[in-house]
Structure formats: C-alpha cells, structure tokens
Design an enzyme around this catalytic site. Sequence first.
Site, mmCIF file in Angstrom:
data_model
loop_
_atom_site.group_PDB
_atom_site.id
_atom_site.type_symbol
_atom_site.label_atom_id
_atom_site.label_comp_id
_atom_site.label_asym_id
_atom_site.label_seq_id
_atom_site.Cartn_x
_atom_site.Cartn_y
_atom_site.Cartn_z
ATOM 1 N N ARG A 45 0.850 -1.192 0.000
ATOM 2 C CA ARG A 45 0.000 0.000 0.000
ATOM 3 C C ARG A 45 0.878 1.231 0.000
ATOM 4 O O ARG A 45 1.955 1.249 0.612
ATOM 5 C CB ARG A 45 -0.875 0.047 1.258
ATOM 6 C CG ARG A 45 -2.113 -0.817 1.224
ATOM 7 C CD ARG A 45 -3.199 -0.246 0.293
ATOM 8 N NE ARG A 45 -4.405 -1.056 0.306
ATOM 9 C CZ ARG A 45 -4.634 -2.118 -0.483
ATOM 10 N NH1 ARG A 45 -3.731 -2.497 -1.366
ATOM 11 N NH2 ARG A 45 -5.775 -2.775 -0.399
ATOM 12 N N GLU A 68 -2.387 7.900 -4.243
ATOM 13 C CA GLU A 68 -2.707 7.448 -5.598
ATOM 14 C C GLU A 68 -4.198 7.667 -5.908
ATOM 15 O O GLU A 68 -5.007 7.638 -4.992
ATOM 16 C CB GLU A 68 -2.327 5.956 -5.767
ATOM 17 C CG GLU A 68 -3.095 5.022 -4.864
ATOM 18 C CD GLU A 68 -2.615 3.564 -4.966
ATOM 19 O OE1 GLU A 68 -1.411 3.288 -4.816
ATOM 20 O OE2 GLU A 68 -3.492 2.711 -5.191
ATOM 21 N N HIS A 97 -0.955 0.166 -9.462
ATOM 22 C CA HIS A 97 -1.668 -0.688 -8.487
ATOM 23 C C HIS A 97 -2.342 -1.875 -9.190
ATOM 24 O O HIS A 97 -3.569 -2.026 -9.146
ATOM 25 C CB HIS A 97 -2.705 0.142 -7.697
ATOM 26 C CG HIS A 97 -3.119 -0.515 -6.412
ATOM 27 N ND1 HIS A 97 -3.476 0.186 -5.287
ATOM 28 C CD2 HIS A 97 -3.247 -1.829 -6.072
ATOM 29 C CE1 HIS A 97 -3.812 -0.657 -4.315
ATOM 30 N NE2 HIS A 97 -3.682 -1.891 -4.779
HETATM 31 C C1 DGY Z 1 -5.725 -5.845 -2.466
HETATM 32 O O1 DGY Z 1 -6.351 -6.891 -2.593
HETATM 33 O O2 DGY Z 1 -5.545 -5.334 -1.362
HETATM 34 C C2 DGY Z 1 -5.210 -5.212 -3.719
HETATM 35 O O3 DGY Z 1 -4.267 -4.240 -3.435
HETATM 36 C C3 DGY Z 1 -6.357 -4.619 -4.529
HETATM 37 O O4 DGY Z 1 -6.788 -3.468 -3.916
#
Ligand code: DGY
Length: 329
Positions: free
Chosen positions: A243, A272, A290
């Site tokens: 993240r 983002e 992402h």
């Molecule tokens: C997750 O599953 O956390 C991925 O980053 C998709 O948001």
Amino acid sequence: MNKPSAKPHILVARKVFPEVLERLGGHFEVDHNQADVILGVAGLKARLADKVGVLTAATDPVTAEVIEAATSLKAVCNLAVGYNNIDLAACSQAGVMATNTPGVLDDTTADLAWALLMASARRLPAAERWLRKGDWRGWEFIQWLGTDVHHATLGILGMGRIGQAVARRALGFDMRVIYHNRSPLPPDQEAACGANWVDKESLLRESDFLVLLLPYSPATHHSIGAAELALMKPTAHLINVARGGIVGDAALIAALRERRLRGAGLDVFEGEPTVNPGFLELDNAVLTPHIGSSSRATRMAMAMRAADNLIAALSGQRPPDLLNPEVFR
Ligand code: DGY
C-alpha cells in the site's frame, strides 16, 4: 405498476465482470456502477441509503460517516485483501459485517513483486524506452549494466501469505532469504520458503532486494522513511506491492535521485492515483498503477469470493472471510 422486488437490495460500488452481477442477481436486487464513477463518501451515502449489502473496492471510503448514514446496511464485502478503506471499528459498532478476499490473490501479487524486482534489477523499462527512442546505435560491452538477482539477499518486510509466496519464488534464484515480521513464522513454514527471521535493522542493512508486504494502518505509516532508507545498501532495490503510505515517497525520491538507493519497483503510492512527479523524472524507478492482483483469473476469483461473502452474510451464515466476528450472532 412494477411490484417492488422482494429480494434484498445491494450495491456493487465499482465496475465488475458481468458474470459477477449475474451471480449476485440470483440473490439480490443489484444496483451497480458499471460506469465506474468513483462514488466517494457522498456517493456511497446516497447509494447505500436503501441497501443491506455492498461490494466495495480499495478506492471506496467506507468511513464512519458512510456507515452511520447507511442505516439498513448489514454487510460490507471488500474486493481486496487489504481493507484500510473500511472503518472496521465503525462497522463493528453498527453491527455491520465486513469481509475481505484473503488467499485468492497471493500468487498473482507475488508474481508482480517479482516482475518489479526483475525489471528494477535489469533496468528493463529505461532500456526499453531508450531503444524505442532510437538511441541504440550499436552493441557495447559496457551498456545497461544491471544488478544480479541470483545469489543475492532477498529481504521481505511483512511475511504473511504473499510474503511467503514471494520467498518461495526465490528458491529458483539461489537467493538468501531473510524477513522481518512481528513474530517469526513456525519452523515448518520458514523451512518451506527457505527464509530466516531477522530484526528490522538487519533486514534493512543486509537486503539487496527489499520487498514490502505490510498491511497499511496508522501503525505502519512510513515504516520506510528517510532513517530506514539510510540504513539500506546504496546498491539495493526497494519493491512495494502493498500500500502507498508504508513508504514516505518524498524520502524515497530523494534517495533514488541521489543514488543512495539503486532502484525501486513501485505498484502503490501515497495519495494514488496521483503520483509524486518526482518519481516520473527518475530512470531508476519502475512504476505500475496498483495492478498487483490484476490478472483476469484472480480478479474474477476475488469478485466471486466477495460475492460468496455477501451471499453468506445476507442469508444468516457466517461469511468465510469475516473481519469482525464479534458482530456475527
Ligand atoms: C488488495 O487486494 O488489497 C489489492 O491491493 C487490490 O486493492
């Protein structure tokens, strides 16, 4: 006059595959968002006023304000393993079940971590941009030198299922694998992925490639900032598929610009989809939008898993991936 539907009303907050809507349609009256407009707090509040369930993504802020306004809501099922977009405490307080999608995206996300690691090590995007520009005038012995991955030390910060999948892939590259987690894995799991627990400082100092796989929370905010980057080898590469916000982007840009770190492979960013423009100027940063879990098969599996959770939650069964079991009675 149309008779009101007896089925429970739900919202699917982002665009999903038609098969998922079809499946949900067998159980629920589905309000969807196939136009894929980001709803935000105001949009969610408006669309959830009459709903008992919702499928959300990481981009949907399920805040205390949203939960408070959604007085009929019984379940929030996230289309992601991460759930930092959901105020879990507010859900629990309101008796709303919350779920995520663990397990189904581990390998796909581990694959992307490796794609970024390899791309950063061998400078693939920069070399490809250079070739496309027509700058390749001839083969040279000393040209586009990269970093060897084989026999290097792979460090993993956050050794859950995805971290272990990343580690297992390193076996084929004859790497030394070290990791840091709050507590070490059981010995059989460590052995299965050939990894050894070290303290965080050793992880930072010894890794040639450091892959970040921590969940985001206020406690993990800027887990990698200027002080941590200063401990890393100047020849190291940093990979983040977890993240944005786990890394202090400004500090990372400075380290990459000043060549205090050789490279980075980043799938996630602070704030983002806005990306700090400092990254865009760097040839030693590989940037993706992402897409960690974004293969067709995995996104389908995630959506179907979220649908399973919603169907269970709204039919009185315990959803398989319930995050706040205290609300299930
Ligand atoms: C997750 O599953 O956390 C991925 O980053 C998709 O948001």
